[in-house]
Design a protein around this motif. Structure first.
Motif, PDB file in Angstrom:
ATOM      1  N   ALA A  37       0.811  -1.216   0.000  1.00  0.00           N
ATOM      2  CA  ALA A  37       0.000   0.000   0.000  1.00  0.00           C
ATOM      3  C   ALA A  37       0.850   1.274   0.000  1.00  0.00           C
ATOM      4  CB  ALA A  37      -0.923   0.011   1.208  1.00  0.00           C
ATOM      5  N   ASP A  38       1.998   1.280   0.653  1.00  0.00           N
ATOM      6  CA  ASP A  38       2.798   2.498   0.793  1.00  0.00           C
ATOM      7  C   ASP A  38       3.231   3.135  -0.526  1.00  0.00           C
ATOM      8  OD1 ASP A  38       2.497   2.612   3.483  1.00  0.00           O
ATOM      9  OD2 ASP A  38       4.488   1.842   3.974  1.00  0.00           O
TER      10      ASP A  38
ATOM     11  N   ARG B   3      -0.052   8.865  -1.649  1.00  0.00           N
ATOM     12  CA  ARG B   3       0.547  10.175  -1.903  1.00  0.00           C
ATOM     13  C   ARG B   3       0.363  11.051  -0.677  1.00  0.00           C
ATOM     14  NH1 ARG B   3      -1.570  13.250  -6.975  1.00  0.00           N
ATOM     15  NH2 ARG B   3      -2.883  13.889  -5.266  1.00  0.00           N
ATOM     16  N   TYR B   4       1.434  11.658  -0.222  1.00  0.00           N
ATOM     17  CA  TYR B   4       1.332  12.625   0.858  1.00  0.00           C
ATOM     18  C   TYR B   4       1.283  13.998   0.212  1.00  0.00           C
ATOM     19  CZ  TYR B   4       2.433   8.817   3.957  1.00  0.00           C
ATOM     20  OH  TYR B   4       2.401   7.639   4.641  1.00  0.00           O
ATOM     21  N   VAL B   5       0.174  14.703   0.398  1.00  0.00           N
ATOM     22  CA  VAL B   5      -0.019  15.989  -0.252  1.00  0.00           C
ATOM     23  C   VAL B   5      -0.044  17.079   0.803  1.00  0.00           C
ATOM     24  CG1 VAL B   5      -1.573  17.330  -1.704  1.00  0.00           C
ATOM     25  CG2 VAL B   5      -1.380  14.874  -2.038  1.00  0.00           C
ATOM     26  N   GLU B   6       0.719  18.119   0.572  1.00  0.00           N
ATOM     27  CA  GLU B   6       0.688  19.278   1.455  1.00  0.00           C
ATOM     28  C   GLU B   6       0.264  20.480   0.636  1.00  0.00           C
ATOM     29  OE1 GLU B   6       4.037  20.115   3.854  1.00  0.00           O
ATOM     30  OE2 GLU B   6       4.264  18.045   4.522  1.00  0.00           O
ATOM     31  N   PHE B   7      -0.580  21.310   1.213  1.00  0.00           N
ATOM     32  CA  PHE B   7      -1.065  22.492   0.530  1.00  0.00           C
ATOM     33  C   PHE B   7      -0.455  23.732   1.151  1.00  0.00           C
ATOM     34  CE2 PHE B   7      -4.446  19.293   0.217  1.00  0.00           C
ATOM     35  CZ  PHE B   7      -4.499  19.177  -1.163  1.00  0.00           C
ATOM     36  N   GLN B   8      -0.284  24.746   0.343  1.00  0.00           N
ATOM     37  CA  GLN B   8       0.256  26.019   0.803  1.00  0.00           C
ATOM     38  C   GLN B   8      -0.870  27.049   0.858  1.00  0.00           C
ATOM     39  OE1 GLN B   8       3.395  26.037   1.776  1.00  0.00           O
ATOM     40  NE2 GLN B   8       3.564  23.912   1.093  1.00  0.00           N
ATOM     41  N   VAL B   9      -0.677  28.093   1.647  1.00  0.00           N
ATOM     42  CA  VAL B   9      -1.653  29.178   1.722  1.00  0.00           C
ATOM     43  C   VAL B   9      -1.785  29.788   0.330  1.00  0.00           C
ATOM     44  CG1 VAL B   9      -2.129  31.447   2.697  1.00  0.00           C
ATOM     45  CG2 VAL B   9      -1.177  29.642   4.138  1.00  0.00           C
ATOM     46  N   GLY B  10      -3.007  29.975  -0.120  1.00  0.00           N
ATOM     47  CA  GLY B  10      -3.252  30.528  -1.452  1.00  0.00           C
ATOM     48  C   GLY B  10      -3.626  29.474  -2.479  1.00  0.00           C
ATOM     49  N   ASN B  11      -3.325  28.194  -2.213  1.00  0.00           N
ATOM     50  CA  ASN B  11      -3.727  27.130  -3.128  1.00  0.00           C
ATOM     51  C   ASN B  11      -5.246  27.003  -3.137  1.00  0.00           C
ATOM     52  OD1 ASN B  11      -1.029  26.608  -3.437  1.00  0.00           O
ATOM     53  ND2 ASN B  11      -1.106  24.536  -2.664  1.00  0.00           N
ATOM     54  N   HIS B  12      -5.777  26.443  -4.217  1.00  0.00           N
ATOM     55  CA  HIS B  12      -7.212  26.177  -4.312  1.00  0.00           C
ATOM     56  C   HIS B  12      -7.436  24.674  -4.266  1.00  0.00           C
ATOM     57  CE1 HIS B  12      -7.155  30.323  -5.681  1.00  0.00           C
ATOM     58  NE2 HIS B  12      -8.446  30.348  -5.367  1.00  0.00           N
ATOM     59  N   VAL B  13      -8.419  24.245  -3.474  1.00  0.00           N
ATOM     60  CA  VAL B  13      -8.691  22.819  -3.308  1.00  0.00           C
ATOM     61  C   VAL B  13     -10.188  22.551  -3.445  1.00  0.00           C
ATOM     62  CG1 VAL B  13      -6.716  22.415  -1.791  1.00  0.00           C
ATOM     63  CG2 VAL B  13      -8.898  23.063  -0.803  1.00  0.00           C
ATOM     64  N   PHE B  14     -10.512  21.309  -3.757  1.00  0.00           N
ATOM     65  CA  PHE B  14     -11.892  20.840  -3.774  1.00  0.00           C
ATOM     66  C   PHE B  14     -12.115  20.005  -2.517  1.00  0.00           C
ATOM     67  CE2 PHE B  14     -11.287  21.793  -8.182  1.00  0.00           C
ATOM     68  CZ  PHE B  14     -12.536  22.211  -8.605  1.00  0.00           C
ATOM     69  N   LEU B  15     -13.311  20.070  -1.963  1.00  0.00           N
ATOM     70  CA  LEU B  15     -13.660  19.285  -0.779  1.00  0.00           C
ATOM     71  C   LEU B  15     -14.571  18.144  -1.182  1.00  0.00           C
ATOM     72  CD1 LEU B  15     -14.401  22.110   1.793  1.00  0.00           C
ATOM     73  CD2 LEU B  15     -12.288  20.834   1.463  1.00  0.00           C
TER      74      LEU B  15
END
Length: 151
Positions: A23-24, A28-40
């Motif tokens: 599984a490893d 994916r380990y994802v990190e977001f930065q301030v200002g990025n746009h994401v979907f919930l």
């Protein structure tokens, strides 16, 4: 008896390690930065209607939302939604993009293309004019004002 239990535990640990190694590499380990746009992601509940649709046609994600600040490693703050207890929310229309008439067997129905608050122009949907006028009369007042001013 204790030896058999210890042997079973050792086998289970070996199996868990093997499954973890499979599984490893896919994780994916994802990190977001301030200002990025994401979907919930919206939790898929069968009974709840979102955007007037239910079941398979109901959207699975909402957004995009801008990340305002990073609180901890995996928690971010973003523009708030008016969520109800069942994790649903009411999508609000912003404006009418287009109008058309569609001919059914022996009658004409009027449709309007509606731009929703948390969607883009490609996510706009065709809705019955009568339903939209009943639920959101302010949209039609705004559209009439724009038509008279020539905007």
């Amino acid at each position: 008896m204790n030896e058999a239990i210890a042997m079973i535990r050792a086998c289970m640990i070996a199996l868990q390690d093997r499954q973890k190694s499979y599984a490893d590499p896919k994780h994916r380990y994802v990190e977001f930065q301030v200002g990025n746009h994401v979907f919930l992601r919206i939790s898929p509940m069968k009974v709840i209607k979102r955007f007037g649709k239910k079941g398979k046609l109901c959207p699975r994600f909402v957004g995009p939302f801008e990340i305002l600040e990073r609180i901890v490693e995996v928690a971010y703050s973003y523009e708030a939604l008016d969520m109800q207890q069942d994790l649903s929310y009411e999508e609000k229309p912003i404006k009418i993009l287009d109008k058309k008439e569609k001919e059914l067997r022996n009658k004409m129905i009027r449709l309007v293309k509606v731009l929703w608050k948390n969607g883009s122009a490609k996510d706009a949907t065709w809705e019955l004019e009568t339903d939209m006028m009943e639920q959101y009369p302010q949209l039609f007042r705004y559209a009439e004002e724009r038509a008279t001013t020539g905007d």
